[in-house]
Design a protein around this motif. Structure first.
Motif, PDB file in Angstrom:
ATOM      1  N   GLU A 117       0.815  -1.211   0.000  1.00 14.27           N
ATOM      2  CA  GLU A 117       0.000   0.000   0.000  1.00 14.27           C
ATOM      3  C   GLU A 117       0.852   1.266   0.000  1.00 14.27           C
ATOM      4  O   GLU A 117       0.373   2.346  -0.372  1.00 14.27           O
ATOM      5  CB  GLU A 117      -0.933   0.011   1.226  1.00 14.27           C
ATOM      6  CG  GLU A 117      -2.076  -0.991   1.161  1.00 14.27           C
ATOM      7  CD  GLU A 117      -3.116  -0.647   0.099  1.00 14.27           C
ATOM      8  OE1 GLU A 117      -3.154   0.525  -0.325  1.00 14.27           O
ATOM      9  OE2 GLU A 117      -3.870  -1.548  -0.300  1.00 14.27           O
TER      10      GLU A 117
ATOM     11  N   GLN B 120      -0.501  -3.636  -7.879  1.00 13.08           N
ATOM     12  CA  GLN B 120      -1.956  -3.497  -7.779  1.00 13.08           C
ATOM     13  C   GLN B 120      -2.596  -4.793  -7.249  1.00 13.08           C
ATOM     14  O   GLN B 120      -3.515  -4.740  -6.426  1.00 13.08           O
ATOM     15  CB  GLN B 120      -2.564  -3.144  -9.141  1.00 13.08           C
ATOM     16  CG  GLN B 120      -4.063  -2.853  -9.049  1.00 13.08           C
ATOM     17  CD  GLN B 120      -4.695  -2.604 -10.399  1.00 13.08           C
ATOM     18  OE1 GLN B 120      -4.857  -3.536 -11.177  1.00 13.08           O
ATOM     19  NE2 GLN B 120      -5.045  -1.360 -10.670  1.00 13.08           N
TER      20      GLN B 120
ATOM     21  N   SER C 258      -4.841  -6.998   0.044  1.00  8.55           N
ATOM     22  CA  SER C 258      -4.629  -6.571   1.440  1.00  8.55           C
ATOM     23  C   SER C 258      -5.923  -6.116   2.100  1.00  8.55           C
ATOM     24  O   SER C 258      -6.914  -5.830   1.435  1.00  8.55           O
ATOM     25  CB  SER C 258      -3.607  -5.426   1.468  1.00  8.55           C
ATOM     26  OG  SER C 258      -4.091  -4.298   0.793  1.00  8.55           O
TER      27      SER C 258
ATOM     28  N   GLN D 294      -2.089  -4.973  -3.570  1.00  8.46           N
ATOM     29  CA  GLN D 294      -2.915  -3.988  -2.870  1.00  8.46           C
ATOM     30  C   GLN D 294      -4.368  -4.454  -2.770  1.00  8.46           C
ATOM     31  O   GLN D 294      -5.025  -4.239  -1.762  1.00  8.46           O
ATOM     32  CB  GLN D 294      -2.835  -2.639  -3.591  1.00  8.46           C
ATOM     33  CG  GLN D 294      -1.488  -1.951  -3.448  1.00  8.46           C
ATOM     34  CD  GLN D 294      -1.417  -0.613  -4.160  1.00  8.46           C
ATOM     35  OE1 GLN D 294      -2.314  -0.239  -4.898  1.00  8.46           O
ATOM     36  NE2 GLN D 294      -0.351   0.132  -3.921  1.00  8.46           N
TER      37      GLN D 294
END
Length: 217
Positions: free
Chosen positions: A183, A211, A217, A214
């Motif tokens: 992030e 990406q 997560s 991310q």
């Protein structure tokens, strides 16, 4: 040493030029000899010819390696492995302070460590650059996490990555990148590198790899 503390401590850990040190020794008949003694005694630490930093034992502040890196050779911005380590994105301590510059590459050994400067295209140099407060005072130029990562890939020779999977494998296995901190990486910065015309496919795979992490997560 007491005399040095009185005269030099107010400068903290800001790199000093020779004429600045001379200015506090205007009452001495042989100020250059005094500077030489301070260097021999470790009161002043040499950065390059005519530039010093006050020892932490005298200043009471740690050497600000980020600030020193900016001042030693410029224009420059601390980036690459040192910046990634600074952000906690790679685990191993990096003892060489790495920077990027639009000028030619250069290596410098100083009384406070080794500093390496790597050339990047002028169009990419300012992307993702930020001014941050240095430890103990002053401000320095430091790459954002995304800039540091992009420039690490840009300057890695013979890096052939043709898929998201192989990009993630390189980041995890070769760089030991912490994917749980993905992030921190700004996708818009990667997009600038991707659109610059330099290693377009590499940055495309990096964009999708980051990406994907991310989104997980």
């Amino acid at each position: 040493m007491r005399n040095a503390e009185v005269l030099l401590k107010p400068f903290g850990n800001i790199p000093l030029r020779h004429h600045t040190v001379l200015s506090v020794l205007n009452g001495y008949k042989t100020p250059n000899n005094k500077i030489s003694r301070w260097l021999d005694e470790g009161v002043l630490l040499p950065l390059k010819r005519g530039m010093y930093v006050v020892s932490p034992e005298v200043s009471g502040k740690p050497v600000a390696h980020l600030l020193v890196a900016n001042v030693l050779y410029g224009p420059s911005c601390v980036s690459l492995d040192y910046a990634l380590w600074h952000y906690g994105l790679i685990p191993e301590a990096v003892f060489e302070v790495t920077s990027v510059t639009p000028r030619r590459s250069r290596q410098l050994d100083t009384g406070v460590g080794h500093f390496a400067y790597y050339h990047v295209p002028e169009i990419l140099y300012p992307i993702g650059m930020q001014s941050v407060a240095a430890t103990g005072g002053g401000y320095c130029l430091l790459a954002t996490p995304a800039k540091a990562l992009c420039e690490r890939l840009l300057l890695t020779r013979q890096l052939r990555v043709h898929s998201v999977k192989s990009m993630q494998a390189f980041l995890l296995e070769d760089m030991r990148f912490d994917d749980t901190e993905a992030e921190m990486i700004a996708l818009e910065t990667i997009a600038f590198y991707q659109q610059s015309g330099h290693k377009t496919e590499l940055f495309t795979q990096l964009y999708w790899a980051i990406q994907q992490w991310q989104r997980q997560s």
